[in-house]
Enzyme design. Structure first.
Site, PDB file in Angstrom:
ATOM      1  N   HIS A  85      -8.222  -1.303   6.176  1.00 35.86           N
ATOM      2  CA  HIS A  85      -8.528  -2.604   6.761  1.00 35.86           C
ATOM      3  C   HIS A  85      -9.085  -3.514   5.657  1.00 35.86           C
ATOM      4  O   HIS A  85      -9.961  -3.097   4.897  1.00 35.86           O
ATOM      5  CB  HIS A  85      -9.565  -2.442   7.881  1.00 35.86           C
ATOM      6  CG  HIS A  85      -9.912  -3.744   8.534  1.00 35.86           C
ATOM      7  ND1 HIS A  85      -9.070  -4.372   9.423  1.00 35.86           N
ATOM      8  CD2 HIS A  85     -10.988  -4.552   8.389  1.00 35.86           C
ATOM      9  CE1 HIS A  85      -9.617  -5.508   9.808  1.00 35.86           C
ATOM     10  NE2 HIS A  85     -10.775  -5.644   9.199  1.00 35.86           N
ATOM     11  N   ASN A 110      -6.568   4.613   8.383  1.00 34.65           N
ATOM     12  CA  ASN A 110      -6.137   3.216   8.338  1.00 34.65           C
ATOM     13  C   ASN A 110      -6.826   2.528   7.167  1.00 34.65           C
ATOM     14  O   ASN A 110      -7.911   2.947   6.747  1.00 34.65           O
ATOM     15  CB  ASN A 110      -6.530   2.517   9.648  1.00 34.65           C
ATOM     16  CG  ASN A 110      -6.088   1.071   9.694  1.00 34.65           C
ATOM     17  OD1 ASN A 110      -4.961   0.742   9.352  1.00 34.65           O
ATOM     18  ND2 ASN A 110      -6.993   0.190  10.103  1.00 34.65           N
ATOM     19  N   ASP A 114     -10.219  -0.939  14.462  1.00 32.12           N
ATOM     20  CA  ASP A 114     -10.899  -1.150  13.182  1.00 32.12           C
ATOM     21  C   ASP A 114     -12.301  -0.554  13.198  1.00 32.12           C
ATOM     22  O   ASP A 114     -13.278  -1.175  12.754  1.00 32.12           O
ATOM     23  CB  ASP A 114     -10.947  -2.641  12.814  1.00 32.12           C
ATOM     24  CG  ASP A 114      -9.550  -3.189  12.586  1.00 32.12           C
ATOM     25  OD1 ASP A 114      -8.682  -2.429  12.152  1.00 32.12           O
ATOM     26  OD2 ASP A 114      -9.344  -4.375  12.862  1.00 32.12           O
ATOM     27  N   ILE A 131      -1.826  -2.358  18.056  1.00 27.88           N
ATOM     28  CA  ILE A 131      -2.985  -1.727  18.683  1.00 27.88           C
ATOM     29  C   ILE A 131      -2.488  -0.438  19.310  1.00 27.88           C
ATOM     30  O   ILE A 131      -1.412  -0.405  19.925  1.00 27.88           O
ATOM     31  CB  ILE A 131      -3.608  -2.671  19.722  1.00 27.88           C
ATOM     32  CG1 ILE A 131      -4.248  -3.855  18.987  1.00 27.88           C
ATOM     33  CG2 ILE A 131      -4.644  -1.937  20.576  1.00 27.88           C
ATOM     34  CD1 ILE A 131      -4.734  -4.951  19.894  1.00 27.88           C
ATOM     35  N   LEU A 132      -3.247   0.633  19.145  1.00 27.89           N
ATOM     36  CA  LEU A 132      -2.789   1.962  19.571  1.00 27.89           C
ATOM     37  C   LEU A 132      -3.480   2.378  20.863  1.00 27.89           C
ATOM     38  O   LEU A 132      -4.661   2.083  21.074  1.00 27.89           O
ATOM     39  CB  LEU A 132      -3.114   2.975  18.468  1.00 27.89           C
ATOM     40  CG  LEU A 132      -2.543   2.605  17.093  1.00 27.89           C
ATOM     41  CD1 LEU A 132      -3.168   3.478  16.008  1.00 27.89           C
ATOM     42  CD2 LEU A 132      -1.027   2.737  17.086  1.00 27.89           C
ATOM     43  N   MET A 160       0.923  -3.065  12.240  1.00 30.25           N
ATOM     44  CA  MET A 160       0.258  -4.126  12.999  1.00 30.25           C
ATOM     45  C   MET A 160       0.401  -3.919  14.502  1.00 30.25           C
ATOM     46  O   MET A 160       0.974  -4.749  15.215  1.00 30.25           O
ATOM     47  CB  MET A 160       0.823  -5.492  12.587  1.00 30.25           C
ATOM     48  CG  MET A 160       0.694  -5.781  11.108  1.00 30.25           C
ATOM     49  SD  MET A 160      -1.024  -5.752  10.541  1.00 30.25           S
ATOM     50  CE  MET A 160      -1.570  -7.338  11.167  1.00 30.25           C
ATOM     51  N   ASN A 197       0.840  -1.207   0.000  1.00 30.57           N
ATOM     52  CA  ASN A 197       0.000   0.000   0.000  1.00 30.57           C
ATOM     53  C   ASN A 197       0.871   1.252   0.000  1.00 30.57           C
ATOM     54  O   ASN A 197       0.548   2.235  -0.685  1.00 30.57           O
ATOM     55  CB  ASN A 197      -0.948  -0.001   1.200  1.00 30.57           C
ATOM     56  CG  ASN A 197      -2.181  -0.834   0.948  1.00 30.57           C
ATOM     57  OD1 ASN A 197      -3.053  -0.459   0.172  1.00 30.57           O
ATOM     58  ND2 ASN A 197      -2.261  -2.008   1.565  1.00 30.57           N
ATOM     59  N   GLN A 219      -7.501  -3.828  -4.950  1.00 30.74           N
ATOM     60  CA  GLN A 219      -8.419  -2.697  -4.734  1.00 30.74           C
ATOM     61  C   GLN A 219      -7.891  -1.740  -3.672  1.00 30.74           C
ATOM     62  O   GLN A 219      -8.087  -0.520  -3.757  1.00 30.74           O
ATOM     63  CB  GLN A 219      -9.804  -3.205  -4.318  1.00 30.74           C
ATOM     64  CG  GLN A 219     -10.497  -4.031  -5.381  1.00 30.74           C
ATOM     65  CD  GLN A 219     -10.598  -3.296  -6.706  1.00 30.74           C
ATOM     66  OE1 GLN A 219     -10.999  -2.136  -6.747  1.00 30.74           O
ATOM     67  NE2 GLN A 219     -10.224  -3.963  -7.783  1.00 30.74           N
ATOM     68  N   GLU A 220      -7.216  -2.291  -2.653  1.00 33.63           N
ATOM     69  CA  GLU A 220      -6.624  -1.428  -1.624  1.00 33.63           C
ATOM     70  C   GLU A 220      -5.694  -0.410  -2.264  1.00 33.63           C
ATOM     71  O   GLU A 220      -5.654   0.762  -1.873  1.00 33.63           O
ATOM     72  CB  GLU A 220      -5.847  -2.268  -0.600  1.00 33.63           C
ATOM     73  CG  GLU A 220      -6.707  -3.165   0.256  1.00 33.63           C
ATOM     74  CD  GLU A 220      -5.885  -3.900   1.318  1.00 33.63           C
ATOM     75  OE1 GLU A 220      -4.913  -3.327   1.828  1.00 33.63           O
ATOM     76  OE2 GLU A 220      -6.228  -5.055   1.623  1.00 33.63           O
TER      77      GLU A 220
HETATM   78  C1  GRF Z   1      -3.199  -4.850   3.966  1.00 30.66           C
HETATM   79  O1  GRF Z   1      -4.011  -5.940   3.651  1.00 30.66           O
HETATM   80  C2  GRF Z   1      -3.952  -3.871   4.808  1.00 30.66           C
HETATM   81  O2  GRF Z   1      -5.310  -3.820   4.517  1.00 30.66           O
HETATM   82  C3  GRF Z   1      -3.733  -4.398   6.190  1.00 30.66           C
HETATM   83  O3  GRF Z   1      -2.424  -4.901   6.184  1.00 30.66           O
HETATM   84  C4  GRF Z   1      -2.042  -5.233   4.855  1.00 30.66           C
HETATM   85  C5  GRF Z   1      -0.810  -4.474   4.563  1.00 30.66           C
HETATM   86  O4  GRF Z   1      -0.241  -4.854   3.336  1.00 30.66           O
HETATM   87  N1  GRF Z   1      -3.992  -3.374   7.163  1.00 30.66           N
HETATM   88  P1  GRF Z   1       0.978  -4.033   2.760  1.00 30.66           P
HETATM   89  O5  GRF Z   1       2.074  -4.017   3.827  1.00 30.66           O
HETATM   90  O6  GRF Z   1       0.513  -2.662   2.408  1.00 30.66           O
HETATM   91  O7  GRF Z   1       1.435  -4.827   1.551  1.00 30.66           O
END
Ligand code: GRF
Length: 219
Positions: free
Chosen positions: A114, A112, A150, A97-98, A95, A19, A178-179
C-alpha cells in the site's frame, strides 16, 4: 518454506505491474527463493500481463465485469488461484476489495503493498492526501492481508521525505522506487521463513513486529 524448496507464488495485478517487475527481476537475479507460478489480472489490458509473458510466467485474466457480484467473483478467483497451489498470494496493485471469505482462505499467506505509511492514509489518493495534510514524511507498507481494507500486520515499511514543491505524481514516483525494494525484500523474508503470521501478528525471530514492521526490529 525450507531453504531448498522455492515458495510457490501467485501474483494478482490490475495495472502496470511495476512491482511485479521488481519481483520478477529479484527472482531472476536469484535473490528470492520463490517460484512465480502465475500472474492473474482482473483487467485484460493490464500491462503487467505483458511483463509476466516476457518472463514466461503463465498468465490468467479473470474479468470481474463477467460476474454478478463480489462473492461469486472471489469464489472463481480463489478456484483459479488454488489450481496453482501457491504458498503465498501477492497483491501487487490488485484494485479490488476482497470478501472476508476470500481473505480468510489465504489468511497468513497473502500480502499487499500500500502506498502510504499505514495506518495513515488507507484507501485511494494517498500521495495527494499526504501533501494536503502537510506530512513531512510518507512512504509504503507491505502487510499481511486481513479482513479490514489496507490493514493487517505490517511486515516492512519504507519512508521518504515529502518536499514542499512535490506534486502527487512526483511523490508517487519517489514512493514507488521504494516499493520496488521493500516488496521483494518482504517476499524474501517470508520465503526464507524469517517472517510468519501467528495469532494475527507478523512474527520475526520469535517476536511480534511493531507497528512499523521489520525496520523496528533491525534498527
Ligand atoms: C502501487 O503504488 C501499489 O502500492 C498500489 O498500487 C500500485 C501498483 O503499481 N497498491 P504497479 O502496478 O505495481 O506499477
Amino acid at each position: 518454506m525450507s531453504a531448498n524448496k522455492p515458495l510457490p507464488v501467485v501474483v494478482l495485478i490490475s495495472g502496470s505491474g511495476s512491482n511485479l517487475q521488481a519481483i520478477i527481476d529479484a527472482t531472476q537475479r536469484g535473490e528470492l527463493p520463490v517460484e512465480l507460478r502465475a500472474v492473474i489480472s482482473n483487467q485484460a489490458d493490464a500491462y503487467g500481463l505483458k511483463r509476466a509473458q516476457q518472463a514466461t510466467i503463465p498468465t490468467e485474466i479473470l474479468d470481474h465485469a463477467q460476474f454478478s457480484d463480489r462473492p461469486s467473483y472471489d469464489k472463481a478467483l480463489q478456484t483459479l488461484i488454488d489450481q496453482y497451489e501457491p504458498g503465498l498470494v501477492v497483491l501487487a496493485g490488485f484494485m479490488r476489495i476482497l470478501t472476508p471469505e476470500f481473505v480468510e482462505h489465504y489468511l497468513g499467506h497473502m500480502i499487499n503493498i500500500h502506498p502510504a505509511l499505514l495506518p495513515k492514509f488507507p484507501g485511494l489518493h494517498t500521495h495527494q492526501r499526504a501533501i494536503e495534510e502537510n506530512e513531512n514524511e510518507h512512504g509504503a507498507t507491505v502487510h499481511f492481508v486481513t479482513s479490514d481494507v489496507d490493514s493487517g500486520p505490517v511486515i516492512i515499511q519504507a519512508r521518504v521525505p515529502v518536499h514542499p514543491e512535490d506534486t502527487p505524481d512526483v511523490l508517487a514516483a519517489r514512493v514507488l522506487e521504494q516499493e520496488h525494494k521493500i516488496y521483494p525484500e518482504a517476499i524474501r523474508l517470508i520465503a526464507e521463513g524469517h517472517i510468519t503470521f501467528v495469532d494475527n501478528q507478523a512474527i520475526y525471530k520469535g517476536t511480534a513486529l511493531a507497528a512499523s514492521g521489520i525496520n523496528s526490529a533491525i534498527n
